[in-house]
Design a protein around this motif. Structure first.
Motif: not given
Length: 94
Positions: A49-55
């Motif tokens: 799962p990714l986070r919203s602020n992952t670049v």
């Protein structure tokens, strides 16, 4: 956008974008909706799962799963409404 998961590949021009911004732009969904999907684990990269602020780097593959729509908790009730006027474009109820 429902059913099969969507696979989104980050093009070179979008490298360095935050996950929520990239997925919203690529999918046409609102950013707020995408953030809710991310928070519930429906946006992943390499199975994580990714986070919203992952670049995201160029070439990254993001998987977006759209959960089925939830049934409403409240069903409508049939009530008798007196119709004063009705045509193809207008409905007047008393």
């Amino acid at each position: 956008m429902t059913g099969e998961p969507a696979t989104l590949t980050v093009p070179p021009g979008a490298a360095g974008s935050r996950t929520d911004r990239f997925v919203a732009d690529a999918s046409g969904l609102s950013r707020a909706h995408v953030q809710r999907l991310i928070a519930s684990g429906h946006v992943t990269r390499d199975g994580r799962p990714l986070r919203s602020n992952t670049v995201l780097p160029a070439g990254a593959t993001v998987r977006l799963e759209m959960p089925p729509a939830l049934a409403p908790d409240v069903l409508g009730e049939a009530i008798d409404l007196p119709v004063v006027y009705e045509d193809d474009d207008l409905l007047v109820v008393d």
